[in-house]
Design an enzyme around this catalytic site. Sequence first.
Site, PDB file in Angstrom:
ATOM      1  CE  LYS A  87      -4.229  12.595  -9.844  1.00 14.41           C
ATOM      2  NZ  LYS A  87      -3.202  11.562 -10.086  1.00 14.41           N
TER       3      LYS A  87
ATOM      4  CE1 TYR B  23      -7.308  11.719  -8.653  1.00 16.66           C
ATOM      5  CE2 TYR B  23      -8.594  13.448  -9.705  1.00 16.66           C
ATOM      6  CZ  TYR B  23      -7.798  12.327  -9.793  1.00 16.66           C
ATOM      7  OH  TYR B  23      -7.477  11.819 -11.029  1.00 16.66           O
TER       8      TYR B  23
ATOM      9  CG  ASP C  89      -1.999   0.995   1.197  1.00 11.69           C
ATOM     10  OD1 ASP C  89      -1.710   2.163   0.836  1.00 11.69           O
ATOM     11  OD2 ASP C  89      -3.149   0.651   1.513  1.00 11.69           O
TER      12      ASP C  89
ATOM     13  CB  THR D  84      -9.814   3.485 -15.910  1.00 14.85           C
ATOM     14  OG1 THR D  84     -10.034   4.706 -15.190  1.00 14.85           O
ATOM     15  CG2 THR D  84      -8.841   3.733 -17.043  1.00 14.85           C
TER      16      THR D  84
ATOM     17  CG  ASN E   7      -0.927   4.960 -13.234  1.00  6.39           C
ATOM     18  OD1 ASN E   7      -1.622   5.647 -13.977  1.00  6.39           O
ATOM     19  ND2 ASN E   7      -1.363   3.798 -12.729  1.00  6.39           N
TER      20      ASN E   7
HETATM   21  P1  NAD Z   1      -7.657   2.813 -11.813  1.00  4.36           P
HETATM   22  O1  NAD Z   1      -8.620   2.862 -10.692  1.00  4.36           O
HETATM   23  O2  NAD Z   1      -7.867   1.816 -12.886  1.00  4.36           O
HETATM   24  O3  NAD Z   1      -6.167   2.625 -11.260  1.00  4.36           O
HETATM   25  C1  NAD Z   1      -5.710   3.242 -10.095  1.00  4.36           C
HETATM   26  C2  NAD Z   1      -4.737   2.288  -9.435  1.00  4.36           C
HETATM   27  O4  NAD Z   1      -4.191   2.903  -8.250  1.00  4.36           O
HETATM   28  C3  NAD Z   1      -5.421   0.987  -8.996  1.00  4.36           C
HETATM   29  O5  NAD Z   1      -4.825  -0.116  -9.648  1.00  4.36           O
HETATM   30  C4  NAD Z   1      -5.212   0.930  -7.495  1.00  4.36           C
HETATM   31  O6  NAD Z   1      -4.878  -0.351  -7.012  1.00  4.36           O
HETATM   32  C5  NAD Z   1      -4.023   1.876  -7.289  1.00  4.36           C
HETATM   33  N1  NAD Z   1      -4.049   2.380  -5.925  1.00  4.36           N
HETATM   34  C6  NAD Z   1      -5.048   3.081  -5.324  1.00  4.36           C
HETATM   35  N2  NAD Z   1      -4.747   3.285  -4.032  1.00  4.36           N
HETATM   36  C7  NAD Z   1      -3.530   2.721  -3.818  1.00  4.36           C
HETATM   37  C8  NAD Z   1      -2.691   2.601  -2.683  1.00  4.36           C
HETATM   38  N3  NAD Z   1      -3.048   3.096  -1.490  1.00  4.36           N
HETATM   39  N4  NAD Z   1      -1.511   1.947  -2.820  1.00  4.36           N
HETATM   40  C9  NAD Z   1      -1.152   1.419  -4.009  1.00  4.36           C
HETATM   41  N5  NAD Z   1      -1.892   1.512  -5.134  1.00  4.36           N
HETATM   42  C10 NAD Z   1      -3.083   2.140  -5.022  1.00  4.36           C
HETATM   43  O7  NAD Z   1      -7.643   4.286 -12.408  1.00  4.36           O
HETATM   44  P2  NAD Z   1      -6.887   4.936 -13.657  1.00  4.36           P
HETATM   45  O8  NAD Z   1      -7.878   5.730 -14.376  1.00  4.36           O
HETATM   46  O9  NAD Z   1      -6.096   3.913 -14.392  1.00  4.36           O
HETATM   47  O10 NAD Z   1      -5.913   5.947 -12.905  1.00  4.36           O
HETATM   48  C11 NAD Z   1      -4.529   6.039 -13.191  1.00  4.36           C
HETATM   49  C12 NAD Z   1      -4.083   7.474 -13.049  1.00  4.36           C
HETATM   50  O11 NAD Z   1      -4.740   8.287 -14.027  1.00  4.36           O
HETATM   51  C13 NAD Z   1      -4.397   8.109 -11.704  1.00  4.36           C
HETATM   52  O12 NAD Z   1      -3.288   8.880 -11.276  1.00  4.36           O
HETATM   53  C14 NAD Z   1      -5.563   9.019 -11.990  1.00  4.36           C
HETATM   54  O13 NAD Z   1      -5.631  10.105 -11.098  1.00  4.36           O
HETATM   55  C15 NAD Z   1      -5.227   9.452 -13.393  1.00  4.36           C
HETATM   56  N6  NAD Z   1      -6.380   9.981 -14.130  1.00  4.36           N
HETATM   57  C16 NAD Z   1      -7.408   9.162 -14.510  1.00  4.36           C
HETATM   58  C17 NAD Z   1      -8.482   9.706 -15.197  1.00  4.36           C
HETATM   59  C18 NAD Z   1      -9.653   8.862 -15.668  1.00  4.36           C
HETATM   60  O14 NAD Z   1     -10.615   9.416 -16.204  1.00  4.36           O
HETATM   61  N7  NAD Z   1      -9.622   7.543 -15.509  1.00  4.36           N
HETATM   62  C19 NAD Z   1      -8.502  11.074 -15.503  1.00  4.36           C
HETATM   63  C20 NAD Z   1      -7.453  11.873 -15.100  1.00  4.36           C
HETATM   64  C21 NAD Z   1      -6.392  11.311 -14.414  1.00  4.36           C
END
Ligand code: NAD
Length: 262
Positions: A157, A153, A61, A188, A88
């Site tokens: 960011k 959040y 974690d 996602t 990420n």
């Molecule tokens: P996702 O939910 O598929 O992946 C997020 C991952 O972070 C998960 O696999 C989860 O296990 C991991 N995670 C969360 N808490 C954790 C912790 N305490 N320790 C270790 N791992 C942890 O989401 P995503 O969309 O693939 O997000 C990836 C990145 O993209 C993130 O930084 C998110 O902020 C960014 N993002 C996503 C979007 C979107 O629309 N999906 C938009 C802007 C930015």
Amino acid sequence: MNERPVAMITGAAGGIGGETAVCFAERGYDCVLLALPSDDLEPVTNRIEQAGGQFLCCLGDLTDLDYAKSAVEQCMATWRRIDVLVNNAAWREIITMRKIELASWEKTLRVCLTAPAFISRWCAEQMEPQGKGVIINVSSIQSQMAAGISPAYVAAKGALDSLTYELATLYGPAGIRVLSVNPGAIDTAMGKDIAVDQQQTTADKIRQASEEMIPLRRWAHPREIARSIVMLASDDASYLTGTSITVDGGWKQQCSPYPIKH
Ligand code: NAD
């Protein structure tokens, strides 16, 4: 030292993280995959193997910085190099400032800002003697745009972008580039979790409304963000550092108040 370059990816079981790991493997990298113990990494590791890559799984974690440090140490013990770090992983609660609990606020900042800051430091300590390295922070267009539903959040960011500029300044003389990639709406688990009231009908309406505002008229597949990340980590982007790259289908720059169908 490993002959192939090594990329470390946090949140590697997630949508963007998994696609990023596979994309690096397809371009000849071996991958260090950081994920929660409850995450299923098998679909990602299968695809890395199919691409001919090797992987190292480090489960834990990211609120636990000792775990994060041990992942960097495991990478060095196994491969003796780190070429790319992709910060990420993220955690977000959809809740307004009126109701958010301190524990939720602090967890968000820990995962989205503090962990990336310290993992960057520990990886940069290894990259400096290599004379080269790339750190990519996966931020969000929400670092500069607000919806009023995820204050911790959005704050994290915004600070992550600032951290990008700070680290690019510090580590640039050592040949280390640092960039933010700021996605818009991505298909996602996190992308779909957008309704304050947790109702699917609300989430569907928000998605439809956002698609009407995005010039490309669709959300991105996570692979499209992964490809941008891998391109920015490559020597094709050798003079890019200390900046944020928005990957949002044009969403952030459109602000037309007119209901015109183009
Ligand atoms: P996702 O939910 O598929 O992946 C997020 C991952 O972070 C998960 O696999 C989860 O296990 C991991 N995670 C969360 N808490 C954790 C912790 N305490 N320790 C270790 N791992 C942890 O989401 P995503 O969309 O693939 O997000 C990836 C990145 O993209 C993130 O930084 C998110 O902020 C960014 N993002 C996503 C979007 C979107 O629309 N999906 C938009 C802007 C930015």
